[in-house]
Design a protein around this motif. Structure first.
Motif, mmCIF file in Angstrom:
data_model
loop_
_atom_site.group_PDB
_atom_site.id
_atom_site.type_symbol
_atom_site.label_atom_id
_atom_site.label_comp_id
_atom_site.label_asym_id
_atom_site.label_seq_id
_atom_site.Cartn_x
_atom_site.Cartn_y
_atom_site.Cartn_z
ATOM 1 N N MET A 1 0.834 -1.197 0.000
ATOM 2 C CA MET A 1 0.000 0.000 0.000
ATOM 3 C C MET A 1 0.876 1.257 0.000
ATOM 4 O O MET A 1 1.990 1.253 0.501
ATOM 5 N N THR A 2 0.341 2.308 -0.584
ATOM 6 C CA THR A 2 1.050 3.578 -0.596
ATOM 7 C C THR A 2 0.194 4.635 0.109
ATOM 8 O O THR A 2 -1.009 4.456 0.301
ATOM 9 N N ASP A 3 0.834 5.736 0.478
ATOM 10 C CA ASP A 3 0.094 6.813 1.125
ATOM 11 C C ASP A 3 -0.289 7.898 0.117
ATOM 12 O O ASP A 3 -0.605 9.024 0.491
ATOM 13 N N TYR A 4 -0.263 7.577 -1.169
ATOM 14 C CA TYR A 4 -0.661 8.516 -2.212
ATOM 15 C C TYR A 4 -1.636 7.828 -3.163
ATOM 16 O O TYR A 4 -1.669 6.600 -3.274
ATOM 17 N N LYS A 5 -2.427 8.636 -3.839
ATOM 18 C CA LYS A 5 -3.431 8.128 -4.753
ATOM 19 C C LYS A 5 -3.029 8.404 -6.196
ATOM 20 O O LYS A 5 -2.448 9.439 -6.509
ATOM 21 N N PHE A 6 -3.358 7.450 -7.050
ATOM 22 C CA PHE A 6 -3.203 7.652 -8.488
ATOM 23 C C PHE A 6 -4.494 8.274 -9.009
ATOM 24 O O PHE A 6 -5.548 7.630 -9.062
ATOM 25 N N GLU A 7 -4.402 9.542 -9.359
ATOM 26 C CA GLU A 7 -5.539 10.268 -9.895
ATOM 27 C C GLU A 7 -5.112 11.003 -11.152
ATOM 28 O O GLU A 7 -3.941 11.369 -11.297
ATOM 29 N N GLY A 8 -6.059 11.227 -12.049
ATOM 30 C CA GLY A 8 -5.701 11.933 -13.262
ATOM 31 C C GLY A 8 -6.903 12.268 -14.106
ATOM 32 O O GLY A 8 -8.051 11.993 -13.742
ATOM 33 N N TRP A 9 -6.621 12.851 -15.271
ATOM 34 C CA TRP A 9 -7.658 13.209 -16.222
ATOM 35 C C TRP A 9 -7.979 11.983 -17.071
ATOM 36 O O TRP A 9 -7.132 11.490 -17.805
ATOM 37 N N LEU A 10 -9.222 11.502 -16.974
ATOM 38 C CA LEU A 10 -9.632 10.269 -17.635
ATOM 39 C C LEU A 10 -10.569 10.555 -18.800
ATOM 40 O O LEU A 10 -11.561 11.277 -18.650
ATOM 41 N N GLY A 11 -10.236 9.975 -19.947
ATOM 42 C CA GLY A 11 -11.151 9.997 -21.078
ATOM 43 C C GLY A 11 -12.069 8.802 -20.989
ATOM 44 O O GLY A 11 -11.608 7.675 -20.759
ATOM 45 N N HIS A 12 -13.370 9.028 -21.152
ATOM 46 C CA HIS A 12 -14.351 7.945 -21.046
ATOM 47 C C HIS A 12 -15.022 7.620 -22.379
ATOM 48 O O HIS A 12 -15.756 6.632 -22.464
ATOM 49 N N SER A 13 -14.771 8.435 -23.395
ATOM 50 C CA SER A 13 -15.363 8.219 -24.715
ATOM 51 C C SER A 13 -14.601 9.073 -25.713
ATOM 52 O O SER A 13 -13.807 9.945 -25.322
ATOM 53 N N PRO A 14 -14.847 8.879 -27.016
ATOM 54 C CA PRO A 14 -14.185 9.731 -28.003
ATOM 55 C C PRO A 14 -14.491 11.218 -27.835
ATOM 56 O O PRO A 14 -13.713 12.061 -28.313
ATOM 57 N N GLU A 15 -15.554 11.544 -27.146
ATOM 58 C CA GLU A 15 -15.882 12.945 -26.918
ATOM 59 C C GLU A 15 -14.887 13.626 -25.981
ATOM 60 O O GLU A 15 -14.834 14.863 -25.906
ATOM 61 N N SER A 16 -14.079 12.842 -25.277
ATOM 62 C CA SER A 16 -13.135 13.411 -24.315
ATOM 63 C C SER A 16 -12.106 14.303 -24.988
ATOM 64 O O SER A 16 -11.569 15.225 -24.366
ATOM 65 N N VAL A 17 -11.836 14.070 -26.274
ATOM 66 C CA VAL A 17 -10.852 14.891 -26.992
ATOM 67 C C VAL A 17 -11.359 16.324 -27.186
ATOM 68 O O VAL A 17 -10.585 17.227 -27.503
ATOM 69 N N LYS A 18 -12.627 16.523 -26.978
ATOM 70 C CA LYS A 18 -13.216 17.856 -27.111
ATOM 71 C C LYS A 18 -13.181 18.628 -25.799
ATOM 72 O O LYS A 18 -13.931 19.575 -25.606
ATOM 73 N N GLY A 19 -12.295 18.207 -24.896
ATOM 74 C CA GLY A 19 -12.184 18.889 -23.613
ATOM 75 C C GLY A 19 -13.128 18.338 -22.568
ATOM 76 O O GLY A 19 -13.547 19.067 -21.656
ATOM 77 N N GLN A 20 -13.453 17.053 -22.687
ATOM 78 C CA GLN A 20 -14.420 16.442 -21.777
ATOM 79 C C GLN A 20 -13.811 15.317 -20.945
ATOM 80 O O GLN A 20 -14.503 14.380 -20.548
ATOM 81 N N MET A 21 -12.500 15.369 -20.687
ATOM 82 C CA MET A 21 -11.903 14.424 -19.737
ATOM 83 C C MET A 21 -12.434 14.735 -18.334
ATOM 84 O O MET A 21 -12.762 15.879 -18.016
ATOM 85 N N LYS A 22 -12.514 13.708 -17.503
ATOM 86 C CA LYS A 22 -13.003 13.859 -16.137
ATOM 87 C C LYS A 22 -11.906 13.462 -15.152
ATOM 88 O O LYS A 22 -11.231 12.450 -15.348
ATOM 89 N N TRP A 23 -11.729 14.255 -14.106
ATOM 90 C CA TRP A 23 -10.743 13.928 -13.076
ATOM 91 C C TRP A 23 -11.251 12.766 -12.237
ATOM 92 O O TRP A 23 -12.407 12.734 -11.835
ATOM 93 N N GLY A 24 -10.370 11.781 -12.000
ATOM 94 C CA GLY A 24 -10.791 10.646 -11.193
ATOM 95 C C GLY A 24 -9.633 9.784 -10.754
ATOM 96 O O GLY A 24 -8.498 9.934 -11.221
ATOM 97 N N GLU A 25 -9.893 8.872 -9.859
ATOM 98 C CA GLU A 25 -8.895 7.930 -9.351
ATOM 99 C C GLU A 25 -8.838 6.710 -10.255
ATOM 100 O O GLU A 25 -9.841 6.326 -10.869
ATOM 101 N N PHE A 26 -7.651 6.108 -10.361
ATOM 102 C CA PHE A 26 -7.514 4.898 -11.171
ATOM 103 C C PHE A 26 -6.538 3.934 -10.497
ATOM 104 O O PHE A 26 -5.743 4.320 -9.640
#
Length: 359
Positions: A1-26
């Protein structure tokens, strides 16, 4: 286990290239004792990121966190790691793994970037040990030690980041095909990759460097980068005839299925070489007439990034020759607007996302 989280800008569909990435944990790729975790400080925006976000090279396995021009600080090392230690500043490019076996025709001769057995992309690919790779538009990145490269002193992180993919993608074919004194070199497409190609061709000592682009608008910038001359293919009359058989080597960075490939080939001297590094969404290039090849013994080839050893060489060369990319920093929080601006061709010539919380 680590004391930090892996989080980032996630693309969920081809529409994400239009500035629609969502911040989330992975969940990063499965940990092995050959791995390191990197606290990401900088990540360049590459055209490949846009292709992947829009599923341009085939269906993307969403959610996808893109970014393969990563620079940061090592915060965790596996028991078998010998190449890095805690606190090291390292970079990661487009390749996350190869088979690395001694009987591999490619890996055994330091050509890992062409490994046919297990060529794993930094993001979007499934690793042999399990889990999917996630890129550098994120807080942390997990990497195999062999594909993380020490950043030399004297190279700023915002300059090192875009070298990890954009830089090596053009340095490798220039170096492998003899760019240097006595050679005349053309660079097709002066954008993120092409501006690196002009800088490296000049630093490698080419006698003549020619920027080739569609519009006249970039002429002054390309000459300032170090080119000797410039061809605007859509605005210069009879350009192919005027400049015929004048170049020993052309590196093409464009990803356009309608590019005037026959005319580009006509610029090459007898026994010269044309190297394609740009990858169109559908992978299709314009047809080539056989007589174009036969009449001048023209060689047409391709090149994809470069192996770890050559990335290290390139970084050291950049320090030695004081290669300074034209990089514009953007806050990581601004990633959605940055990819929209990148897609619109506004970058001059590389955007680099900066995680200001990790500086």
């Amino acid at each position: 286990m680590t004391d930090y989280k892996f989080e980032g800008w996630l693309g969920h569909s081809p529409e994400s290239v239009k500035g629609q990435m969502k911040w989330g944990e992975f969940e990063p790729k499965t940990w092995t004792e050959e791995d390191i975790d990197i606290k990401v400080t900088h990540c360049g925006i590459c055209g490949s990121d846009l292709h992947m976000l829009r599923s341009g090279w085939g269906p993307t396995d969403y959610p996808c966190c893109v970014g393969h021009e990563i620079v940061g600080t090592v915060v965790r090392v596996g028991k078998n790691v010998t190449q890095h230690k805690l606190g090291d500043r390292v970079g990661v490019g487009a390749q996350g793994r190869s088979c690395m076996l001694s009987d591999c025709p490619d890996c055994s001769v330091n050509q890992e970037s062409y490994c046919k057995r297990a060529n794993i992309n930094t993001y979007g690919s499934t690793y042999p040990e399990g889990g999917k790779g996630f890129g550098g538009y994120a807080t942390y990145h997990r990497a195999n030690q062999h594909f993380a490269i020490q950043i030399p002193e004297g190279l700023k992180s915002e300059y090192a980041a875009p070298l990890m993919c954009g830089g090596i993608t053009v340095y490798s074919p220039l170096k492998n095909h003899g760019c240097g004194p006595g050679k005349s070199v053309g660079i097709v497409g002066v954008g993120g990759l092409g501006h690196f190609a002009v800088l490296f061709a000049r630093a490698l000592g080419a006698d003549k460097v020619v920027g080739i682009s569609r519009r006249e608008a970039k002429r002054a910038e390309v000459l300032k980068l170090g080119a000797d001359s410039y061809i605007a293919t859509e605005e210069e009359e009879d350009w192919a005839t005027k400049h015929a058989h004048s170049l020993d080597l052309i590196v093409s960075t464009v990803s356009n299925t309608n590019m005037p490939l026959e005319q580009y080939l006509s610029l090459i001297k007898t026994n010269g070489t044309f190297v394609q590094v740009g990858a169109p969404d559908n992978g299709v290039l314009p047809p080539i007439n056989a007589f174009t090849l036969l009449s001048a013994a023209v060689k047409v080839t391709g090149s994809a990034i470069g192996p770890p050893r050559q990335i290290k060489e390139m970084l050291e060369f950049a320090v030695e020759k004081n290669i300074v990319p034209w990089a514009q920093t953007r806050p990581l929080a601004d990633a959605n607007q940055a990819i929209v601006d990148m897609d619109a061709g506004k970058a001059r010539y590389r955007y680099v996302l900066v995680n200001e919380n990790h500086l």
